[in-house]
Design a protein around this motif. Sequence first.
Motif, PDB file in Angstrom:
ATOM      1  N   LEU A 142       0.824  -1.204   0.000  1.00 48.90           N
ATOM      2  CA  LEU A 142       0.000   0.000   0.000  1.00 48.90           C
ATOM      3  C   LEU A 142       0.858   1.254   0.000  1.00 48.90           C
ATOM      4  N   ILE A 143       1.952   1.218   0.787  1.00 48.51           N
ATOM      5  CA  ILE A 143       2.861   2.370   0.821  1.00 48.51           C
ATOM      6  C   ILE A 143       3.479   2.601  -0.550  1.00 48.51           C
ATOM      7  N   ILE A 144       3.865   1.516  -1.233  1.00 50.12           N
ATOM      8  CA  ILE A 144       4.476   1.647  -2.556  1.00 50.12           C
ATOM      9  C   ILE A 144       3.483   2.240  -3.556  1.00 50.12           C
ATOM     10  N   ILE A 145       2.234   1.769  -3.512  1.00 52.14           N
ATOM     11  CA  ILE A 145       1.223   2.274  -4.445  1.00 52.14           C
ATOM     12  C   ILE A 145       0.967   3.765  -4.215  1.00 52.14           C
ATOM     13  N   ILE A 146       0.822   4.166  -2.955  1.00 52.34           N
ATOM     14  CA  ILE A 146       0.579   5.583  -2.652  1.00 52.34           C
ATOM     15  C   ILE A 146       1.771   6.442  -3.079  1.00 52.34           C
ATOM     16  N   GLY A 147       2.990   5.964  -2.790  1.00 50.38           N
ATOM     17  CA  GLY A 147       4.182   6.721  -3.183  1.00 50.38           C
ATOM     18  C   GLY A 147       4.307   6.857  -4.689  1.00 50.38           C
ATOM     19  N   PHE A 148       4.010   5.785  -5.419  1.00 47.53           N
ATOM     20  CA  PHE A 148       4.081   5.835  -6.877  1.00 47.53           C
ATOM     21  C   PHE A 148       3.043   6.801  -7.432  1.00 47.53           C
ATOM     22  N   TRP A 149       1.832   6.816  -6.873  1.00 46.50           N
ATOM     23  CA  TRP A 149       0.789   7.721  -7.334  1.00 46.50           C
ATOM     24  C   TRP A 149       1.174   9.180  -7.103  1.00 46.50           C
ATOM     25  N   LEU A 150       1.706   9.469  -5.902  1.00 49.42           N
ATOM     26  CA  LEU A 150       2.139  10.831  -5.614  1.00 49.42           C
ATOM     27  C   LEU A 150       3.260  11.268  -6.551  1.00 49.42           C
ATOM     28  N   PHE A 151       4.187  10.352  -6.849  1.00 48.40           N
ATOM     29  CA  PHE A 151       5.298  10.674  -7.741  1.00 48.40           C
ATOM     30  C   PHE A 151       4.787  10.989  -9.151  1.00 48.40           C
ATOM     31  N   MET A 152       3.844  10.178  -9.664  1.00 52.71           N
ATOM     32  CA  MET A 152       3.319  10.397 -11.012  1.00 52.71           C
ATOM     33  C   MET A 152       2.526  11.699 -11.090  1.00 52.71           C
ATOM     34  N   MET A 153       1.756  12.015 -10.065  1.00 49.11           N
ATOM     35  CA  MET A 153       1.012  13.273 -10.052  1.00 49.11           C
ATOM     36  C   MET A 153       1.966  14.454 -10.023  1.00 49.11           C
ATOM     37  N   ARG A 154       3.070  14.301  -9.318  1.00 48.61           N
ATOM     38  CA  ARG A 154       4.078  15.373  -9.280  1.00 48.61           C
ATOM     39  C   ARG A 154       4.713  15.568 -10.648  1.00 48.61           C
ATOM     40  N   ARG A 155       4.961  14.465 -11.343  1.00 49.95           N
ATOM     41  CA  ARG A 155       5.525  14.552 -12.683  1.00 49.95           C
ATOM     42  C   ARG A 155       4.548  15.190 -13.656  1.00 49.95           C
ATOM     43  N   MET A 156       3.259  14.857 -13.549  1.00 53.40           N
ATOM     44  CA  MET A 156       2.240  15.394 -14.436  1.00 53.40           C
ATOM     45  C   MET A 156       2.078  16.896 -14.267  1.00 53.40           C
ATOM     46  N   THR A 157       2.271  17.387 -13.059  1.00 54.99           N
ATOM     47  CA  THR A 157       2.070  18.802 -12.786  1.00 54.99           C
ATOM     48  C   THR A 157       3.348  19.603 -12.902  1.00 54.99           C
ATOM     49  N   GLY A 158       4.385  19.026 -13.469  1.00 51.24           N
ATOM     50  CA  GLY A 158       5.602  19.771 -13.720  1.00 51.24           C
ATOM     51  C   GLY A 158       6.613  19.722 -12.615  1.00 51.24           C
ATOM     52  N   GLY A 159       6.417  18.868 -11.604  1.00 55.75           N
ATOM     53  CA  GLY A 159       7.400  18.728 -10.535  1.00 55.75           C
ATOM     54  C   GLY A 159       7.517  19.980  -9.710  1.00 55.75           C
ATOM     55  N   ALA A 160       8.694  20.139  -9.136  1.00 55.29           N
ATOM     56  CA  ALA A 160       8.908  21.289  -8.249  1.00 55.29           C
ATOM     57  C   ALA A 160       8.918  22.587  -9.003  1.00 55.29           C
ATOM     58  N   GLY A 161       9.097  22.524 -10.355  1.00 54.48           N
ATOM     59  CA  GLY A 161       9.099  23.749 -11.141  1.00 54.48           C
ATOM     60  C   GLY A 161       7.741  24.367 -11.282  1.00 54.48           C
ATOM     61  N   GLY A 162       6.665  23.582 -11.068  1.00 58.29           N
ATOM     62  CA  GLY A 162       5.329  24.126 -11.179  1.00 58.29           C
ATOM     63  C   GLY A 162       4.999  25.003  -9.996  1.00 58.29           C
ATOM     64  N   GLY A 163       3.914  25.797 -10.146  1.00 57.40           N
ATOM     65  CA  GLY A 163       3.510  26.658  -9.048  1.00 57.40           C
ATOM     66  C   GLY A 163       3.087  25.850  -7.849  1.00 57.40           C
ATOM     67  N   GLY A 164       3.202  26.424  -6.691  1.00 59.98           N
ATOM     68  CA  GLY A 164       2.773  25.765  -5.467  1.00 59.98           C
ATOM     69  C   GLY A 164       3.682  24.647  -5.033  1.00 59.98           C
ATOM     70  N   GLY A 165       4.977  24.692  -5.396  1.00 55.24           N
ATOM     71  CA  GLY A 165       5.921  23.686  -4.947  1.00 55.24           C
ATOM     72  C   GLY A 165       5.721  22.348  -5.592  1.00 55.24           C
ATOM     73  N   GLY A 166       5.097  22.292  -6.760  1.00 49.77           N
ATOM     74  CA  GLY A 166       4.927  21.037  -7.461  1.00 49.77           C
ATOM     75  C   GLY A 166       3.816  20.182  -6.894  1.00 49.77           C
ATOM     76  N   GLN A 167       2.902  20.756  -6.109  1.00 51.22           N
ATOM     77  CA  GLN A 167       1.822  19.969  -5.552  1.00 51.22           C
ATOM     78  C   GLN A 167       0.775  19.707  -6.629  1.00 51.22           C
ATOM     79  N   ILE A 168      -0.192  18.826  -6.301  1.00 56.02           N
ATOM     80  CA  ILE A 168      -1.198  18.409  -7.274  1.00 56.02           C
ATOM     81  C   ILE A 168      -1.991  19.604  -7.773  1.00 56.02           C
ATOM     82  N   PHE A 169      -2.332  20.532  -6.894  1.00 49.90           N
ATOM     83  CA  PHE A 169      -3.202  21.631  -7.279  1.00 49.90           C
ATOM     84  C   PHE A 169      -2.493  22.691  -8.116  1.00 49.90           C
ATOM     85  N   SER A 170      -1.200  22.559  -8.347  1.00 47.56           N
ATOM     86  CA  SER A 170      -0.495  23.505  -9.205  1.00 47.56           C
ATOM     87  C   SER A 170      -0.838  23.314 -10.670  1.00 47.56           C
ATOM     88  N   ILE A 171      -1.645  22.300 -10.990  1.00 46.43           N
ATOM     89  CA  ILE A 171      -2.029  22.083 -12.390  1.00 46.43           C
ATOM     90  C   ILE A 171      -2.867  23.245 -12.903  1.00 46.43           C
TER      91      ILE A 171
END
Length: 648
Positions: A142-171
């Motif tokens: 479960l920890i691996i699945i949650i970590g992988f999901w958070l990582f992919m969402m961070r990649r989709m939203t541009g990582g730390a370069g996106g607004g809001g520190g690369g969080q999901i809502f920076s999309i």
Amino acid sequence: MSKIKSNKPRFNPWFLYGTIILVIIGFNFFSNSSGFGSSKTISISKFYDFLDKGDVEKVLFSRTSAKIYLTEAAQKATEDNKKSNNIIGQMSERGPEYLVDIANPELFEKKLEEARAEGKIKEYTPEKDSNWSDIFFSFLPLIIIIGFWLFMMRRMTGGAGGGGGGQIFSIGKSKAKLFDEKNDVKITFQDVAGLEGAKEEIVEIVEFLKNPEKYTSIGGKIPKGALLVGPPGTGKTLLAKAVAGEARVPFFSLSGSDFVEMFVGVGASRVRDLFKQAKEKSPAIIFIDEIDAIGRARGKSNFSGSNDERENTLNQLLTEMDGFGTNTNVIVLAATNRAEILDSALMRAGRFDRQIYVDLPDVRERKQIFEVHLRKIKKVDNLDIDFLAKQTPGFSGADIANVCNEAALTAARKDKKQVDKQDFLDAVDRIVGGLEKKNKIISPEEKYAIAIHEAGHATVSWLTEHASPLVKVTIVPRGISLGAAWYLPTERQIVRTEQMLDEMCATMGGRAAEKVVFDKISTGALSDLEKVTKQAKAMVTVYGLNDKLGNITYYDSSGQSEYNFSKPYSEETAKLIDKEISQMIEGQYQRAIQILTENKDKLIKLADLLCEKEVIFKEDLETIFGKRPFDKEIIEDTTEISPDNTAQ
């Protein structure tokens, strides 16, 4: 301050994927090698049978389960014995043979006490219920699945370069690129040749931002927006880049497609964030390239009946540009080559106060554009730029840049150190007509037929008053064409009926020549037929140049007719239009046949010369036909190369 570039290696996500896989494999390997993974769960009655026989050596139990270790004799007797080796080939530490679920812990412990008193079991030891390693490994997937999901969402939203520190809502953050005094933008108005009218209005907007008192002192207000409209390649985006280089205010640049996203509401959110950033840095300029991606007229082409995300984005843009709470210190520049499909609410004054049409350059502007692009090219000293400008009417700024680059490549291909006039002519031929195919296999019969076809074009255009003057004729294959006639048509602002009919007659000269010489026709006139059909249809349905239909047009400049499934005229009118188009084309075809029949000997002589030389020029036609009686002195901006292609 500019950002300091880090020399640290970039993170590769495949390292994370590999680590996850290795952890899972290692977990399974070590759990199996310890013997725990091979243990079999048995019923409590089965365990009591082992206990009564004295086959149990040791029991480790908690309040819910127990691990059963058999004696060596019992291990050899049971069929469930499974031994596992560790990675170096030796026997691993022994694990329990069986697992038992306990329903009544007190009764279970009493049975064990009785068995030990009778000597049927050596030892039994209670265990703690909570084992942190077991808990961790149970939650590890479960920890691996949650970590992988958070990582992919961070990649989709541009990582730390996106607004809001690369969080999901920076999309929902704007993707606009900011140009200000910290950025080195090298393009200025000096790099934008031609476009004098458009540049004058753009310079005024930049000047307003630099010196607003000059205009506000007499009651003027800053324009809210300017829309750059024109054909592709005319320099709309280049003009915006020059504004970014000249303006001393923040300049936000992005494309219309940057608002489009797979998530609902993202486009409107990005519009809000864009204007929020611009207002914080006001006075500022926002440039939206290809605004038709979000500015298309609402309520069109939405057959699903569902809410359109693009319309929500447009509604938000309309509100931000001219609505409650807007800031007049933010100017919006936009560019498009499809202004007719934009929403009328977007085009009105108060949002885009100015619509700047960026047209194709004339001969004087083409010369200026050539001078800009020739700065970086090593050319001969006596290169006639005026001649190049005359040879390329109808070319946009992007086309001229392509000509200069292609000429440099042509000269380099010939091992030249400098680019000369012939290289530019070859570049124009290649861009307009296509790559020359010298190795194309053509039979003598086909070659003569092509020569007759091209000679027919040349003859009719030479002998009709309003047809374009000829430059050269070639039967060397280029691109998909087997031959081409090159003209210098007059650049007219208006075209009369007789001028269009003469052009159609010259276009039909190729097929007419085949009919006169061979009394047969071929498929080589495909491009000619397509051209004259479009011209005839435009004369009848667009320009109102037909006597039968009269002064009426079915052309819709707003572009909204593309969404209609019905024709704007009746079936009887459609039959009349088809009839008039056919009669117009056939009339010019018969006229071309008559002209060529009267000059058949000169036609054949010209075709023979074309077969011999493969490329002939205006001087060769003067030798055969004499001076063209309709020729006038060509002024500077009245020449254009227009190839007439013979399709395969």
